[in-house]
Design an enzyme around this catalytic site. Structure first.
Site, short mmCIF file in Angstrom:
data_model
loop_
_atom_site.label_atom_id
_atom_site.label_comp_id
_atom_site.label_asym_id
_atom_site.label_seq_id
_atom_site.Cartn_x
_atom_site.Cartn_y
_atom_site.Cartn_z
N HIS A 12 0.88 -1.27 0.01
CA HIS A 12 0.06 -0.08 -0.02
C HIS A 12 0.77 1.18 0.00
CE1 HIS A 12 1.07 -0.11 4.15
NE2 HIS A 12 0.48 1.06 4.19
N GLY A 14 3.53 1.82 -2.18
CA GLY A 14 4.08 1.92 -3.41
C GLY A 14 3.16 2.71 -4.27
N LEU A 15 3.71 2.92 -5.56
CA LEU A 15 3.03 3.58 -6.51
C LEU A 15 1.60 3.24 -6.79
CD1 LEU A 15 3.36 5.73 -8.97
CD2 LEU A 15 4.17 3.92 -10.35
N SER A 108 2.54 -7.06 -15.67
CA SER A 108 3.34 -5.95 -16.22
C SER A 108 3.17 -6.36 -17.76
CB SER A 108 4.48 -5.96 -15.57
OG SER A 108 5.46 -5.48 -16.42
N CYS A 110 5.57 -5.98 -19.58
CA CYS A 110 6.88 -6.57 -20.05
C CYS A 110 6.73 -8.03 -20.19
CB CYS A 110 8.15 -6.08 -19.15
SG CYS A 110 7.98 -6.74 -17.44
N LEU A 167 3.58 3.02 -15.64
CA LEU A 167 3.03 3.73 -14.91
C LEU A 167 3.54 4.73 -14.30
CD1 LEU A 167 1.49 0.98 -12.64
CD2 LEU A 167 0.22 2.11 -14.51
N HIS A 180 12.08 4.17 -12.87
CA HIS A 180 11.81 4.17 -14.62
C HIS A 180 12.06 5.50 -15.23
CE1 HIS A 180 9.43 0.54 -13.26
NE2 HIS A 180 9.72 0.19 -14.50
P1 GDP Z 1 11.26 -0.36 -19.72
O1 GDP Z 1 10.02 0.01 -20.11
O2 GDP Z 1 11.24 -1.54 -19.14
O3 GDP Z 1 12.49 -0.14 -20.80
O4 GDP Z 1 11.70 0.65 -18.37
P2 GDP Z 1 12.26 2.15 -18.18
O5 GDP Z 1 11.20 2.98 -18.02
O6 GDP Z 1 13.43 2.11 -17.23
O7 GDP Z 1 13.00 2.75 -19.52
C1 GDP Z 1 12.23 3.07 -20.71
C2 GDP Z 1 13.03 3.76 -21.78
O8 GDP Z 1 13.44 5.12 -21.41
C3 GDP Z 1 14.36 2.86 -22.41
O9 GDP Z 1 14.50 3.09 -23.49
C4 GDP Z 1 15.35 3.65 -21.47
O10 GDP Z 1 16.92 3.61 -21.97
C5 GDP Z 1 14.89 5.14 -21.67
N1 GDP Z 1 15.53 6.19 -20.54
C6 GDP Z 1 16.03 7.24 -21.15
N2 GDP Z 1 16.46 7.96 -19.97
C7 GDP Z 1 16.21 7.24 -18.85
C8 GDP Z 1 16.42 7.33 -17.56
O11 GDP Z 1 17.36 8.04 -17.04
N3 GDP Z 1 16.11 6.11 -16.83
C9 GDP Z 1 15.55 5.12 -17.13
N4 GDP Z 1 15.20 4.11 -16.26
N5 GDP Z 1 15.18 4.91 -18.59
C10 GDP Z 1 15.66 5.94 -19.42
#
Ligand code: GDP
Length: 311
Positions: A12, A14-15, A108, A110, A167, A180
């Site tokens: 509860h 978390g996001l 998810s 993914c 999200l 993320h």
């Molecule tokens: P994904 O959706 O599982 O790939 O998770 P992420 O949200 O971590 O990354 C999404 C995309 O955003 C990928 O192509 C990352 O390389 C890009 N990205 C760009 N800058 C960043 C950063 O500062 N942090 C993260 N996490 N991703 C980034």
């Protein structure tokens, strides 16, 4: 689900879990139970059994999980697979044994194949190889879906599985290494603005496309599905719209009011090229998201500034 049904929201703080609690309260559910990590370690099967035997919740939202961005998933795959397998095994099994009426498991997007056709329909699950950067996490989530369906088949449990897209929103993780992309960039652009930095570095090429759902929309979808959906087959939750990471970076720069230059660090992984969910199944049930990305970014930036200033 009655307004006074006993409802346990795991995770509860978390996001996702916090948005489900807000939505349940908004809809006047009165008997919500929660436990902090210190009060109940979901990795501990004995503690989880004792909790379910004592509390006997009627409904469970399983929003507790080890989650993280592309770098965290790529760096700590053993933690991601182990902790998620254990938590979901403990909770699903004790939910069955204590006679929970219905459970909602959070998956998810993914879990789908790296190169799945777009938009991704629920039936594409297990039709191709996974994206390597988060396959350990995805495998654990796929095992969770399979467990929900197996407990349904063998024991008749009403365990449903929902697949949210990427999200964002309040209570997200804004740490530079684990977050993320969306919270990572809000923080980086904010800090660059504060320090008058001439450039901001963003990972990858900017070409990958991602779909972003405000977590308040997810909370509303989860409660809606808990109230109305009784099918063990998985269901996507998203907007059905996506943007490139380059467009996202530009939107966040504009939201924050940063006027410097964006530099791309192509040594960092792009991950899967695109993952946009097909949301026709949930639309047909009568649910649709309500928060446009620009609006959600603006409110999340306000939340970020307030909570980080007070921290
Ligand atoms: P994904 O959706 O599982 O790939 O998770 P992420 O949200 O971590 O990354 C999404 C995309 O955003 C990928 O192509 C990352 O390389 C890009 N990205 C760009 N800058 C960043 C950063 O500062 N942090 C993260 N996490 N991703 C980034």
């Amino acid at each position: 689900m009655e307004k006074n049904s006993k409802i346990y929201v795991a995770g509860h703080r978390g996001l996702v879990g916090s948005s489900i609690v807000r939505e349940l309260e908004r809809k006047r559910y009165t008997n919500i139970i929660v436990r902090t990590h210190d009060e109940l370690d979901l990795l501990d099967p004995i503690a989880v059994r004792a909790f379910f035997e004592t509390e006997r919740p009627e409904y469970v939202f399983l929003a507790a999980a080890r989650v993280g961005g592309i770098m965290a998933n790529n760096t700590y795959p053993a933690d991601f697979i182990r902790e998620n397998l254990i938590v979901q095994t403990n909770v699903l099994h004790e939910a069955y044994k204590s006679g929970v009426k219905k459970l909602l498991f959070l998956g998810s997007s993914c879990i789908y194949p790296k190169l799945a056709p777009q938009p991704i329909k629920e039936e594409y699950l297990m039709t191709g190889p996974l994206e390597e950067t988060n396959s350990a996490y995805a495998m654990a989530k796929i095992a969770g879906i399979e467990m929900c369906q197996a407990y349904h088949r063998q024991y008749g449990c009403n365990f449903i599985s929902v697949m949210p897209t990427n999200l964002y929103g309040p209570n997200d993780n804004f740490s530079p290494e684990r977050s993320h992309v969306l919270p990572a960039l809000i923080r980086r652009f904010h800090e660059a603005k504060m320090s008058d930095a001439p450039t901001v570095t963003v990972w990858g090429t900017g070409a990958p496309k991602r779909e972003f759902l405000h977590v308040d929309d997810l909370g509303s979808a989860c409660v809606f599905l808990m109230e109305t959906y009784d099918d063990p087959s998985i269901i996507n939750i998203g907007t059905g719209e996506d943007v490139t990471i380059r467009e996202l970076a530009e939107l966040i720069a504009a939201t924050v009011g940063y006027n410097g230059k964006i530099v791309w660090d192509k040594t960092k992984p792009d991950g899967t090229p695109q993952k946009k969910l097909d949301v026709s199944k949930i639309h047909a049930l009568g649910w649709k998201h309500t928060i446009p990305l620009e609006q959600g970014l603006a409110s999340t930036y306000v939340w970020f500034k307030n909570s980080f200033n007070s921290a």
